[in-house]
Write a protein that holds these residues in place. Structure first.
Motif, PDB file in Angstrom:
ATOM      1  N   VAL A 182      60.341  72.109  14.184  1.00 53.36           N
ATOM      2  CA  VAL A 182      59.596  71.465  12.974  1.00 53.36           C
ATOM      3  C   VAL A 182      60.591  71.066  11.953  1.00 53.36           C
ATOM      4  CG1 VAL A 182      57.373  72.775  13.759  1.00 53.36           C
ATOM      5  CG2 VAL A 182      58.920  73.845  12.008  1.00 53.36           C
ATOM      6  N   TYR A 183      59.924  70.371  11.025  1.00 50.69           N
ATOM      7  CA  TYR A 183      60.723  69.899  10.092  1.00 50.69           C
ATOM      8  C   TYR A 183      60.430  70.191   8.603  1.00 50.69           C
ATOM      9  CZ  TYR A 183      61.529  67.015  14.074  1.00 50.69           C
ATOM     10  OH  TYR A 183      61.942  66.479  15.324  1.00 50.69           O
ATOM     11  N   LEU A 184      61.457  70.566   7.952  1.00 51.30           N
ATOM     12  CA  LEU A 184      61.165  70.812   6.353  1.00 51.30           C
ATOM     13  C   LEU A 184      62.096  70.334   5.397  1.00 51.30           C
ATOM     14  CD1 LEU A 184      59.480  73.051   4.930  1.00 51.30           C
ATOM     15  CD2 LEU A 184      61.155  74.976   5.481  1.00 51.30           C
ATOM     16  N   ILE A 185      61.404  69.763   4.442  1.00 52.96           N
ATOM     17  CA  ILE A 185      61.825  69.170   3.248  1.00 52.96           C
ATOM     18  C   ILE A 185      61.836  70.089   2.216  1.00 52.96           C
ATOM     19  CG2 ILE A 185      62.036  67.277   1.730  1.00 52.96           C
ATOM     20  CD1 ILE A 185      62.132  66.328   4.644  1.00 52.96           C
ATOM     21  N   GLY A 186      63.119  70.423   1.603  1.00 51.91           N
ATOM     22  CA  GLY A 186      63.492  71.321   0.583  1.00 51.91           C
ATOM     23  C   GLY A 186      63.345  70.548  -0.921  1.00 51.91           C
ATOM     24  N   SER A 187      63.106  71.150  -1.791  1.00 56.19           N
ATOM     25  CA  SER A 187      63.145  70.541  -3.280  1.00 56.19           C
ATOM     26  C   SER A 187      62.294  69.314  -3.323  1.00 56.19           C
ATOM     27  CB  SER A 187      64.461  70.437  -4.002  1.00 56.19           C
ATOM     28  OG  SER A 187      65.296  71.604  -3.829  1.00 56.19           O
ATOM     29  N   TYR A 188      61.018  69.467  -2.973  1.00 59.44           N
ATOM     30  CA  TYR A 188      60.399  68.197  -2.326  1.00 59.44           C
ATOM     31  C   TYR A 188      59.552  67.761  -3.531  1.00 59.44           C
ATOM     32  CZ  TYR A 188      56.397  65.497  -0.632  1.00 59.44           C
ATOM     33  OH  TYR A 188      55.703  64.406  -0.332  1.00 59.44           O
ATOM     34  N   GLN A 189      59.651  66.393  -3.864  1.00 60.69           N
ATOM     35  CA  GLN A 189      59.005  65.927  -4.953  1.00 60.69           C
ATOM     36  C   GLN A 189      57.995  64.682  -4.514  1.00 60.69           C
ATOM     37  OE1 GLN A 189      61.186  65.196  -8.739  1.00 60.69           O
ATOM     38  NE2 GLN A 189      62.920  65.961  -7.476  1.00 60.69           N
ATOM     39  N   LYS A 190      56.644  65.012  -4.766  1.00 66.99           N
ATOM     40  CA  LYS A 190      55.686  63.933  -4.108  1.00 66.99           C
ATOM     41  C   LYS A 190      55.642  62.671  -4.545  1.00 66.99           C
ATOM     42  CE  LYS A 190      52.129  65.400  -7.227  1.00 66.99           C
ATOM     43  NZ  LYS A 190      50.507  66.285  -7.490  1.00 66.99           N
ATOM     44  N   ASP A 191      56.642  62.200  -5.779  1.00 69.56           N
ATOM     45  CA  ASP A 191      56.459  61.091  -6.318  1.00 69.56           C
ATOM     46  C   ASP A 191      57.554  60.378  -5.755  1.00 69.56           C
ATOM     47  OD1 ASP A 191      53.884  61.333  -7.652  1.00 69.56           O
ATOM     48  OD2 ASP A 191      54.908  62.213  -9.390  1.00 69.56           O
ATOM     49  N   ALA A 192      58.368  61.060  -4.908  1.00 65.99           N
ATOM     50  CA  ALA A 192      59.654  59.912  -4.672  1.00 65.99           C
ATOM     51  C   ALA A 192      59.158  59.189  -3.561  1.00 65.99           C
ATOM     52  CB  ALA A 192      60.539  61.163  -4.189  1.00 65.99           C
ATOM     53  N   ASN A 195      58.220  60.319   0.514  1.00 68.67           N
ATOM     54  CA  ASN A 195      57.068  61.533   0.334  1.00 68.67           C
ATOM     55  C   ASN A 195      56.815  61.839   1.825  1.00 68.67           C
ATOM     56  OD1 ASN A 195      55.558  59.328   0.918  1.00 68.67           O
ATOM     57  ND2 ASN A 195      55.089  59.135  -1.176  1.00 68.67           N
ATOM     58  N   LYS A 196      55.974  62.566   2.023  1.00 70.77           N
ATOM     59  CA  LYS A 196      55.477  63.087   3.304  1.00 70.77           C
ATOM     60  C   LYS A 196      54.801  61.851   4.064  1.00 70.77           C
ATOM     61  CE  LYS A 196      53.056  66.506   2.348  1.00 70.77           C
ATOM     62  NZ  LYS A 196      52.065  67.606   2.635  1.00 70.77           N
ATOM     63  N   LYS A 197      53.977  61.068   3.363  1.00 73.10           N
ATOM     64  CA  LYS A 197      53.138  59.825   3.958  1.00 73.10           C
ATOM     65  C   LYS A 197      54.399  58.809   4.578  1.00 73.10           C
ATOM     66  CE  LYS A 197      49.995  56.142   3.020  1.00 73.10           C
ATOM     67  NZ  LYS A 197      49.101  55.363   1.889  1.00 73.10           N
ATOM     68  N   ASN A 198      55.492  58.803   3.758  1.00 75.47           N
ATOM     69  CA  ASN A 198      56.311  57.629   4.217  1.00 75.47           C
ATOM     70  C   ASN A 198      57.284  58.390   5.468  1.00 75.47           C
ATOM     71  OD1 ASN A 198      55.519  55.500   2.768  1.00 75.47           O
ATOM     72  ND2 ASN A 198      56.772  56.064   0.899  1.00 75.47           N
ATOM     73  N   PRO A 207      52.115  64.776  11.794  1.00 74.25           N
ATOM     74  CA  PRO A 207      52.153  65.422  10.544  1.00 74.25           C
ATOM     75  C   PRO A 207      51.946  67.039  10.527  1.00 74.25           C
ATOM     76  CG  PRO A 207      50.423  63.704  10.792  1.00 74.25           C
ATOM     77  CD  PRO A 207      51.028  63.711  11.913  1.00 74.25           C
ATOM     78  N   GLU A 208      51.559  67.492  11.643  1.00 72.06           N
ATOM     79  CA  GLU A 208      51.478  68.963  11.653  1.00 72.06           C
ATOM     80  C   GLU A 208      52.837  69.598  12.043  1.00 72.06           C
ATOM     81  OE1 GLU A 208      50.732  67.041  15.954  1.00 72.06           O
ATOM     82  OE2 GLU A 208      49.995  66.799  13.719  1.00 72.06           O
ATOM     83  N   LYS A 209      53.888  68.688  11.897  1.00 69.99           N
ATOM     84  CA  LYS A 209      55.338  69.170  12.278  1.00 69.99           C
ATOM     85  C   LYS A 209      56.156  69.229  11.056  1.00 69.99           C
ATOM     86  CE  LYS A 209      57.314  68.660  16.122  1.00 69.99           C
ATOM     87  NZ  LYS A 209      57.860  67.839  17.593  1.00 69.99           N
ATOM     88  N   LEU A 210      55.685  68.712   9.945  1.00 68.75           N
ATOM     89  CA  LEU A 210      56.386  68.419   8.754  1.00 68.75           C
ATOM     90  C   LEU A 210      55.958  69.234   7.706  1.00 68.75           C
ATOM     91  CD1 LEU A 210      58.517  66.977   7.231  1.00 68.75           C
ATOM     92  CD2 LEU A 210      56.881  65.160   6.559  1.00 68.75           C
ATOM     93  N   GLY A 211      56.817  70.034   7.279  1.00 67.53           N
ATOM     94  CA  GLY A 211      56.382  70.927   5.796  1.00 67.53           C
ATOM     95  C   GLY A 211      57.367  70.841   4.789  1.00 67.53           C
ATOM     96  N   VAL A 212      56.729  71.048   3.694  1.00 73.55           N
ATOM     97  CA  VAL A 212      57.699  71.055   2.418  1.00 73.55           C
ATOM     98  C   VAL A 212      57.660  72.289   1.829  1.00 73.55           C
ATOM     99  CG1 VAL A 212      57.096  68.478   2.374  1.00 73.55           C
ATOM    100  CG2 VAL A 212      55.642  70.266   1.025  1.00 73.55           C
ATOM    101  N   GLU A 250      51.452  74.001  -1.279  1.00 76.79           N
ATOM    102  CA  GLU A 250      52.347  73.667  -0.232  1.00 76.79           C
ATOM    103  C   GLU A 250      53.034  74.471   0.515  1.00 76.79           C
ATOM    104  OE1 GLU A 250      52.313  70.601   1.035  1.00 76.79           O
ATOM    105  OE2 GLU A 250      51.730  69.105  -0.626  1.00 76.79           O
ATOM    106  N   LEU A 251      53.435  75.616   0.076  1.00 73.17           N
ATOM    107  CA  LEU A 251      54.340  76.568   0.986  1.00 73.17           C
ATOM    108  C   LEU A 251      53.294  77.142   1.773  1.00 73.17           C
ATOM    109  CD1 LEU A 251      57.093  77.947   1.140  1.00 73.17           C
ATOM    110  CD2 LEU A 251      56.527  79.583  -0.750  1.00 73.17           C
ATOM    111  N   GLU A 252      52.120  77.551   1.418  1.00 72.74           N
ATOM    112  CA  GLU A 252      51.381  78.249   2.340  1.00 72.74           C
ATOM    113  C   GLU A 252      50.908  77.220   3.354  1.00 72.74           C
ATOM    114  OE1 GLU A 252      47.782  78.909  -0.415  1.00 72.74           O
ATOM    115  OE2 GLU A 252      48.635  80.711  -0.915  1.00 72.74           O
ATOM    116  N   HIS A 253      50.723  75.902   3.243  1.00 69.84           N
ATOM    117  CA  HIS A 253      50.457  75.071   4.425  1.00 69.84           C
ATOM    118  C   HIS A 253      51.810  75.043   5.152  1.00 69.84           C
ATOM    119  CE1 HIS A 253      47.016  73.519   2.726  1.00 69.84           C
ATOM    120  NE2 HIS A 253      47.263  72.748   1.731  1.00 69.84           N
TER     121      HIS A 253
END
Length: 281
Positions: A182-192, A195-198, A207-212, A250-253
């Motif tokens: 699975v993949y994890l983005i640290g210090s994530y900012q949703k307006d960058a 972002n997760k969608k891109n 989607p179920e393999k990417l966390g932030v 987000e951490l809970e997700h």
């Protein structure tokens, strides 16, 4: 169950991501989690937490008292490493459910001697037997020992910073085909831009393999100052701001994603052909 945290990028928050994930699992689920850093030349993992009021002196030597991995390495060197030694070396972080093993001084060297790797393998086996989850921080190491840990892991969490460089390089070398990654983005900012969608769209990540782990200066300061355990325990006392709510939501997700992927792996199945194709393991 063994979960390895790793990244191709140095200093992209792998350790803090591991700590945040482990802390949330303990806060939300009745689990025992132990954390071990196997990264060379790293800051001691125990430095992220408050020191106990009294530190047990396990064994004296000419220069300093042995504790943590120092103590376990010495016990393993003489062939008598047991669960009792592990219990003495563990430092309780949160309510007797979250633990870490201080790295000490001897392990932080330019390379791991063969005997040190063998003892680390024994330590990890003992953790697997006594904990619900053992989290192994391998940093950005690429040596044979790290590769072996990834092959044996129930799940690999690949960490990234929120930039195109690391993502482009990784997915140009590895296809997203492994069920144990699975993949994890640290210090994530949703307006960058990334972002997760891109990221889902560009790199074809399910989607179920990417966390932030969202950017949170309070969390990062707590890590730097060795007060992370206090920050976790004091969550309910904090005023609910948008930043805090987003961070914990987000951490809970992310934790739920890791737990679900771990469960699908079935606890230690052999690496499949699809896993080998990824090139990670």
């Amino acid at each position: 169950m063994k979960i390895v945290f790793w990244s191709e990028e140095a200093a992209c928050g792998t350790t803090s991501n591991m700590i945040a994930t482990a802390s949330m699992i303990v806060a939300r689920h009745n689990c025992r989690v132990a954390m071990l850093s196997a990264e060379k030349n790293a800051h001691d993992l125990a430095g992220n937490f408050s020191r106990p009021d009294s530190v047990t002196v396990n064994e004296d030597c000419a220069y300093y008292a042995l504790e943590g991995l120092d103590y376990l390495l010495m016990a393993g060197k003489y062939g008598n490493l047991t669960e009792h030694h592990l219990e003495e070396a563990l430092q309780s972080v949160v309510d007797g459910k979250l633990f870490c093993i201080p790295q000490g001084k001897r392990m932080l060297c330019d390379f791991y001697p063969k005997e040190t790797r063998n003892v680390l393998n024994q330590v990890i086996r003992l953790l697997d037997e006594s904990m619900d989850f053992s989290f192994i921080d391998c940093g950005s190491e690429r040596d044979d020992w790290t590769k072996e840990q990834m092959k044996q892991a129930d799940l690999i969490v690949v960490n990234f910073s929120q930039t195109s460089q690391g993502l482009d390089h990784f997915f140009s070398e590895h296809a997203d085909v492994s069920e144990k990654v699975v993949y994890l983005i640290g210090s994530y900012q949703k307006d960058a831009v990334y972002n997760k969608k891109n990221i889902h769209r560009i790199y074809r990540i399910a989607p179920e393999k990417l966390g932030v782990v969202p950017y949170n200066p309070e969390f990062e300061m707590a890590c730097r100052e060795g007060k992370l355990d206090r920050y976790i325990r004091g969550r309910r006392l904090l005023l609910p701001t948008d930043m805090r709510e987003n961070f914990f939501t987000e951490l809970e997700h992310t934790v739920q994603m890791i737990l679900e992927r771990s469960d699908k792996r079935g606890g230690g199945q052999d690496v499949s052909g699809r896993d080998r194709q990824s090139g990670i393991v």
